[in-house]
Scaffold this motif. Structure first.
Motif, PDB file in Angstrom:
ATOM      1  N   TRP A  40      32.367  83.057  28.860  1.00 30.04           N
ATOM      2  CA  TRP A  40      30.990  82.691  28.103  1.00 30.04           C
ATOM      3  C   TRP A  40      30.545  81.357  28.772  1.00 30.04           C
ATOM      4  O   TRP A  40      29.456  81.022  28.892  1.00 30.04           O
ATOM      5  CB  TRP A  40      30.874  82.563  26.786  1.00 30.04           C
ATOM      6  N   GLN A  41      31.471  80.527  28.874  1.00 33.11           N
ATOM      7  CA  GLN A  41      31.233  79.135  29.517  1.00 33.11           C
ATOM      8  C   GLN A  41      32.170  78.655  30.496  1.00 33.11           C
ATOM      9  O   GLN A  41      33.254  78.994  30.446  1.00 33.11           O
ATOM     10  CB  GLN A  41      31.055  78.284  28.206  1.00 33.11           C
ATOM     11  N   ARG A  42      31.920  77.645  31.350  1.00 34.94           N
ATOM     12  CA  ARG A  42      32.694  77.056  32.375  1.00 34.94           C
ATOM     13  C   ARG A  42      33.768  75.936  31.629  1.00 34.94           C
ATOM     14  O   ARG A  42      33.194  75.344  30.873  1.00 34.94           O
ATOM     15  CB  ARG A  42      31.866  76.402  33.184  1.00 34.94           C
ATOM     16  N   ASP A  43      35.116  76.297  31.914  1.00 33.78           N
ATOM     17  CA  ASP A  43      35.740  75.437  31.238  1.00 33.78           C
ATOM     18  C   ASP A  43      35.736  73.972  31.941  1.00 33.78           C
ATOM     19  O   ASP A  43      36.288  73.855  33.179  1.00 33.78           O
ATOM     20  CB  ASP A  43      37.326  76.099  31.440  1.00 33.78           C
ATOM     21  N   PRO A  44      35.495  72.916  31.183  1.00 38.38           N
ATOM     22  CA  PRO A  44      35.483  71.708  31.907  1.00 38.38           C
ATOM     23  C   PRO A  44      36.839  70.953  32.026  1.00 38.38           C
ATOM     24  O   PRO A  44      36.920  69.916  32.625  1.00 38.38           O
ATOM     25  CB  PRO A  44      34.655  70.800  30.757  1.00 38.38           C
ATOM     26  N   ALA A  45      37.899  71.420  31.513  1.00 39.18           N
ATOM     27  CA  ALA A  45      39.168  70.781  31.477  1.00 39.18           C
ATOM     28  C   ALA A  45      39.700  70.810  33.086  1.00 39.18           C
ATOM     29  O   ALA A  45      39.802  72.178  33.645  1.00 39.18           O
ATOM     30  CB  ALA A  45      40.043  71.311  30.592  1.00 39.18           C
ATOM     31  N   PRO A  46      40.332  69.856  33.605  1.00 42.90           N
ATOM     32  CA  PRO A  46      41.006  70.226  34.867  1.00 42.90           C
ATOM     33  C   PRO A  46      42.295  70.938  34.754  1.00 42.90           C
ATOM     34  O   PRO A  46      42.757  71.088  33.766  1.00 42.90           O
ATOM     35  CB  PRO A  46      41.240  68.652  35.397  1.00 42.90           C
ATOM     36  N   PRO A  47      42.736  71.232  35.882  1.00 45.75           N
ATOM     37  CA  PRO A  47      44.167  72.051  35.871  1.00 45.75           C
ATOM     38  C   PRO A  47      45.019  71.228  35.536  1.00 45.75           C
ATOM     39  O   PRO A  47      45.082  69.822  35.516  1.00 45.75           O
ATOM     40  CB  PRO A  47      44.470  72.321  37.201  1.00 45.75           C
ATOM     41  N   ALA A  48      46.338  71.612  35.281  1.00 45.94           N
ATOM     42  CA  ALA A  48      47.596  70.980  34.346  1.00 45.94           C
ATOM     43  C   ALA A  48      48.085  69.859  35.364  1.00 45.94           C
ATOM     44  O   ALA A  48      48.728  68.848  34.773  1.00 45.94           O
ATOM     45  CB  ALA A  48      48.400  71.886  33.784  1.00 45.94           C
ATOM     46  N   ALA A  49      48.119  70.114  36.548  1.00 42.07           N
ATOM     47  CA  ALA A  49      48.654  69.056  37.505  1.00 42.07           C
ATOM     48  C   ALA A  49      47.659  67.891  37.648  1.00 42.07           C
ATOM     49  O   ALA A  49      48.468  66.977  38.432  1.00 42.07           O
ATOM     50  CB  ALA A  49      48.885  69.913  38.874  1.00 42.07           C
ATOM     51  N   VAL A  50      46.609  67.692  37.362  1.00 43.02           N
ATOM     52  CA  VAL A  50      45.966  66.461  37.517  1.00 43.02           C
ATOM     53  C   VAL A  50      46.456  65.444  36.613  1.00 43.02           C
ATOM     54  O   VAL A  50      46.504  65.700  35.432  1.00 43.02           O
ATOM     55  CB  VAL A  50      44.391  67.041  37.186  1.00 43.02           C
ATOM     56  N   PRO A  51      46.696  64.346  37.017  1.00 44.47           N
ATOM     57  CA  PRO A  51      47.461  63.248  36.510  1.00 44.47           C
ATOM     58  C   PRO A  51      46.494  62.931  35.225  1.00 44.47           C
ATOM     59  O   PRO A  51      45.464  62.978  35.101  1.00 44.47           O
ATOM     60  CB  PRO A  51      47.477  62.265  37.292  1.00 44.47           C
ATOM     61  N   VAL A  52      47.375  62.535  34.000  1.00 44.34           N
ATOM     62  CA  VAL A  52      46.897  62.201  32.704  1.00 44.34           C
ATOM     63  C   VAL A  52      46.962  60.825  32.572  1.00 44.34           C
ATOM     64  O   VAL A  52      47.781  60.196  33.166  1.00 44.34           O
ATOM     65  CB  VAL A  52      47.579  63.035  31.644  1.00 44.34           C
ATOM     66  N   ARG A  53      46.075  60.426  31.443  1.00 42.97           N
ATOM     67  CA  ARG A  53      46.028  59.158  31.133  1.00 42.97           C
ATOM     68  C   ARG A  53      45.716  58.980  29.385  1.00 42.97           C
ATOM     69  O   ARG A  53      45.257  60.068  29.048  1.00 42.97           O
ATOM     70  CB  ARG A  53      45.069  58.027  31.911  1.00 42.97           C
ATOM     71  N   PRO A  54      46.259  58.112  28.871  1.00 46.43           N
ATOM     72  CA  PRO A  54      45.820  58.062  27.398  1.00 46.43           C
ATOM     73  C   PRO A  54      44.453  58.506  27.124  1.00 46.43           C
ATOM     74  O   PRO A  54      43.611  57.726  27.577  1.00 46.43           O
ATOM     75  CB  PRO A  54      46.122  56.489  27.066  1.00 46.43           C
ATOM     76  N   GLY A  55      44.408  59.606  26.027  1.00 45.66           N
ATOM     77  CA  GLY A  55      43.096  59.886  25.962  1.00 45.66           C
ATOM     78  C   GLY A  55      42.520  60.814  26.674  1.00 45.66           C
ATOM     79  O   GLY A  55      41.566  61.726  26.298  1.00 45.66           O
ATOM     80  N   ASP A  56      43.099  61.225  27.720  1.00 44.77           N
ATOM     81  CA  ASP A  56      42.690  62.315  28.716  1.00 44.77           C
ATOM     82  C   ASP A  56      43.816  63.044  29.169  1.00 44.77           C
ATOM     83  O   ASP A  56      44.348  62.932  30.066  1.00 44.77           O
ATOM     84  CB  ASP A  56      41.969  61.657  30.122  1.00 44.77           C
ATOM     85  N   GLN A  57      44.323  63.870  28.196  1.00 39.52           N
ATOM     86  CA  GLN A  57      45.390  64.707  28.311  1.00 39.52           C
ATOM     87  C   GLN A  57      45.620  66.263  28.142  1.00 39.52           C
ATOM     88  O   GLN A  57      46.541  67.187  28.366  1.00 39.52           O
ATOM     89  CB  GLN A  57      46.618  64.253  27.410  1.00 39.52           C
ATOM     90  N   THR A  58      44.207  66.755  28.113  1.00 31.73           N
ATOM     91  CA  THR A  58      44.182  68.133  27.747  1.00 31.73           C
ATOM     92  C   THR A  58      43.778  68.757  29.197  1.00 31.73           C
ATOM     93  O   THR A  58      42.910  68.444  29.872  1.00 31.73           O
ATOM     94  CB  THR A  58      43.102  68.424  26.683  1.00 31.73           C
ATOM     95  N   ARG A  59      44.608  69.614  29.420  1.00 38.75           N
ATOM     96  CA  ARG A  59      44.168  70.655  30.825  1.00 38.75           C
ATOM     97  C   ARG A  59      44.147  71.866  30.516  1.00 38.75           C
ATOM     98  O   ARG A  59      44.586  72.420  29.486  1.00 38.75           O
ATOM     99  CB  ARG A  59      45.514  70.068  31.570  1.00 38.75           C
ATOM    100  N   ARG A  60      43.821  72.568  31.589  1.00 41.83           N
ATOM    101  CA  ARG A  60      43.674  74.144  31.669  1.00 41.83           C
ATOM    102  C   ARG A  60      44.802  74.805  31.495  1.00 41.83           C
ATOM    103  O   ARG A  60      45.826  74.046  32.404  1.00 41.83           O
ATOM    104  CB  ARG A  60      43.034  74.623  32.655  1.00 41.83           C
TER     105      ARG A  60
END
Length: 256
Positions: A40-60
């Motif tokens: 129903w909607q586009r998933d805004p989360a990047p794929p799991a392999a995209v590097p994370v940083r504090p507060g930005d850790q949720t991935r597809r």
């Protein structure tokens, strides 16, 4: 008065039925989103392999696209599809034997792992992991076998350990995690079926989560790990930072 009591009882039963239907709908929706995420909607989360940083850790959460190589550019390149169920591969480095558990964790894999250990003449020196997760029950059973055998666990560079896999990692008497590996958690399904009444499904989830909490406590893992998992939907994965891996005791040592 009898009519009033009957009316009240009817309203209570009706309210319970509505609540049960609503909860069942939530479970059905969760199952459907797991099968067809992003319909129903586009998933805004990047794929799991995209590097994370504090507060930005949720991935597809794409279980068939685990990273297998070193970082390149903004993230890991896509790796080969992992095996459909756990494979046990022994490798040697000098006089040390490592058994890699690679692939999805399917029902019955704990029995297969027990048989694999029984057929060996000696135990390996350590267990390495690369898995998108899968059956929580089997992951916990495998973890108990690893702890009972007194084996260390390891995450090698370029490997990933998602969903139920971190419970196997937690079982190691020593837990080494490469800084170039990924470890992630999210909410789990515990075999609940949308064909069952909602209260039965909820009871199954609660029982399963209780078993996970008991297991983590037994392994000496900080229960904040479970909190991070419960806060992350099943179609996402929460990638743990290096400091979380050590603070939660999921890693006893970080490797380069």
């Amino acid at each position: 008065m009898a009519g009033v009591k009957t009316s009240r009882s009817g309203r209570v039963l009706q309210a319970m039925l509505v609540a049960q239907i609503a909860l069942a709908g939530v479970i059905v929706l969760g199952d459907f989103q797991r099968i067809a995420p992003g319909l129903w909607q586009r998933d805004p989360a990047p794929p799991a392999a995209v590097p994370v940083r504090p507060g930005d850790q949720t991935r597809r959460y794409a279980p068939r696209e685990l990273p297998r190589d070193q970082p390149a550019g903004p993230g890991f390149p896509r790796g080969d599809d992992v095996p459909e169920r756990l494979q046990f591969t022994a490798t040697w480095s000098g006089d040390q034997e490592t058994v890699l558990l690679e692939g999805a964790i399917e029902p019955g894999d704990s029995a297969r792992f027990a048989e694999y250990l029984d057929q060996r003449l000696t135990l390996p020196d350590q267990i390495a992991l690369h898995s998108p997760g899968g059956s929580v029950t089997d992951a916990l059973e495998i973890g108990r076998m690893i702890r009972d055998a007194g084996l260390p666990t390891q995450m090698q560079a370029g490997a990933a350990c998602f969903s139920a896999c971190p419970y196997i990692l937690a079982a190691g008497t020593v837990r080494q995690v490469s800084r170039k590996a990924l470890v992630g958690v999210h909410q789990h399904y515990f075999g609940e079926s949308t064909l069952l009444p909602a209260f039965v499904a909820v009871e199954s989830i609660q029982h399963g989560q209780g078993e996970v909490l008991d297991y983590l406590a037994m392994m000496g893992i900080d229960l904040r790990l479970s909190a991070k998992a419960m806060q992350t939907p099943p179609d996402k994965i929460y990638i743990l930072l290096e400091e979380e891996l050590t603070d939660f005791a999921l890693a006893t040592e970080l490797l380069d």
